[in-house]
Design a protein around this motif. Structure first.
Motif, PDB file in Angstrom:
ATOM      1  N   LEU A  25       0.826  -1.209   0.000  1.00  0.00           N
ATOM      2  CA  LEU A  25       0.000   0.000   0.000  1.00  0.00           C
ATOM      3  C   LEU A  25       0.861   1.261   0.000  1.00  0.00           C
ATOM      4  O   LEU A  25       0.539   2.251  -0.663  1.00  0.00           O
ATOM      5  CB  LEU A  25      -0.920   0.023   1.216  1.00  0.00           C
ATOM      6  N   GLN A  28       2.097   1.993  -3.488  1.00  0.00           N
ATOM      7  CA  GLN A  28       1.024   2.583  -4.303  1.00  0.00           C
ATOM      8  C   GLN A  28       0.854   4.062  -3.979  1.00  0.00           C
ATOM      9  O   GLN A  28       0.739   4.897  -4.880  1.00  0.00           O
ATOM     10  CB  GLN A  28      -0.298   1.865  -4.057  1.00  0.00           C
ATOM     11  N   ALA A  29       0.818   4.385  -2.709  1.00  0.00           N
ATOM     12  CA  ALA A  29       0.627   5.775  -2.290  1.00  0.00           C
ATOM     13  C   ALA A  29       1.798   6.641  -2.725  1.00  0.00           C
ATOM     14  O   ALA A  29       1.609   7.769  -3.203  1.00  0.00           O
ATOM     15  CB  ALA A  29       0.431   5.853  -0.781  1.00  0.00           C
ATOM     16  N   HIS A  75      -5.662   9.147  -3.028  1.00  0.00           N
ATOM     17  CA  HIS A  75      -4.676   8.103  -2.714  1.00  0.00           C
ATOM     18  C   HIS A  75      -4.321   8.092  -1.229  1.00  0.00           C
ATOM     19  O   HIS A  75      -4.104   7.027  -0.656  1.00  0.00           O
ATOM     20  CB  HIS A  75      -3.412   8.229  -3.587  1.00  0.00           C
ATOM     21  N   TYR A  78      -7.378   6.543   0.555  1.00  0.00           N
ATOM     22  CA  TYR A  78      -7.398   5.101   0.285  1.00  0.00           C
ATOM     23  C   TYR A  78      -6.353   4.386   1.154  1.00  0.00           C
ATOM     24  O   TYR A  78      -6.643   3.361   1.774  1.00  0.00           O
ATOM     25  CB  TYR A  78      -7.131   4.834  -1.200  1.00  0.00           C
ATOM     26  N   PHE A  79      -5.138   4.962   1.217  1.00  0.00           N
ATOM     27  CA  PHE A  79      -4.081   4.362   2.024  1.00  0.00           C
ATOM     28  C   PHE A  79      -4.507   4.231   3.482  1.00  0.00           C
ATOM     29  O   PHE A  79      -4.367   3.164   4.086  1.00  0.00           O
ATOM     30  CB  PHE A  79      -2.779   5.171   1.923  1.00  0.00           C
ATOM     31  N   GLU A  82      -7.459   1.578   3.860  1.00  0.00           N
ATOM     32  CA  GLU A  82      -7.036   0.194   3.616  1.00  0.00           C
ATOM     33  C   GLU A  82      -5.996  -0.290   4.629  1.00  0.00           C
ATOM     34  O   GLU A  82      -5.975  -1.461   4.990  1.00  0.00           O
ATOM     35  CB  GLU A  82      -6.477   0.054   2.195  1.00  0.00           C
ATOM     36  N   SER A  83      -5.133   0.607   5.077  1.00  0.00           N
ATOM     37  CA  SER A  83      -4.052   0.196   5.982  1.00  0.00           C
ATOM     38  C   SER A  83      -4.539  -0.106   7.400  1.00  0.00           C
ATOM     39  O   SER A  83      -3.860  -0.818   8.143  1.00  0.00           O
ATOM     40  CB  SER A  83      -2.953   1.258   6.026  1.00  0.00           C
TER      41      SER A  83
END
Length: 106
Positions: A25, A28-29, A75, A78-79, A82-83
């Motif tokens: 993750l 991605q970020a 982003h 989302y991080f 999801e984290s």
């Protein structure tokens, strides 16, 4: 010193599988942060020797508004969402630069 804004975030992860997923993750970020956040001057992710489930982030922004823009980015949201499933503890320390050498020092 200028009006820069910085923080240190200390993440503790559940286990090795969680650490691996968390690190994915992060990658991605970081790809989006590099492209879409000119006000983010430094976003550095550290591992800690002998603590494989710990990640420490150092984040430096031009100013408070750049940090606020970072927090609003899809982003970044989302991080963080999801984290959460991988994190057993999170401690954030906000910093004020008073002296030093670096991109924001006079």
């Amino acid at each position: 010193m200028t009006s820069s804004f910085a923080l240190v975030a200390h993440f503790e992860l559940h286990d090795a599988a969680a650490a691996e997923a968390f690190d994915a993750l992060v990658e991605q970020a970081l790809a989006d942060i590099r492209v879409h956040e000119p006000g983010t001057l430094a976003y550095i992710v550290h591992t800690v020797p002998d603590e494989p489930l710990t990640r420490v982030f150092y984040e430096l922004y031009e100013e408070q508004a750049a940090f606020d823009r970072h927090q609003e980015q899809p982003h970044a949201q989302y991080f963080m969402t999801e984290s959460e499933q991988y994190i057993s503890a999170l401690h954030v320390t906000f910093l004020r630069a008073d002296a030093g050498k670096g991109p924001m020092a006079n």
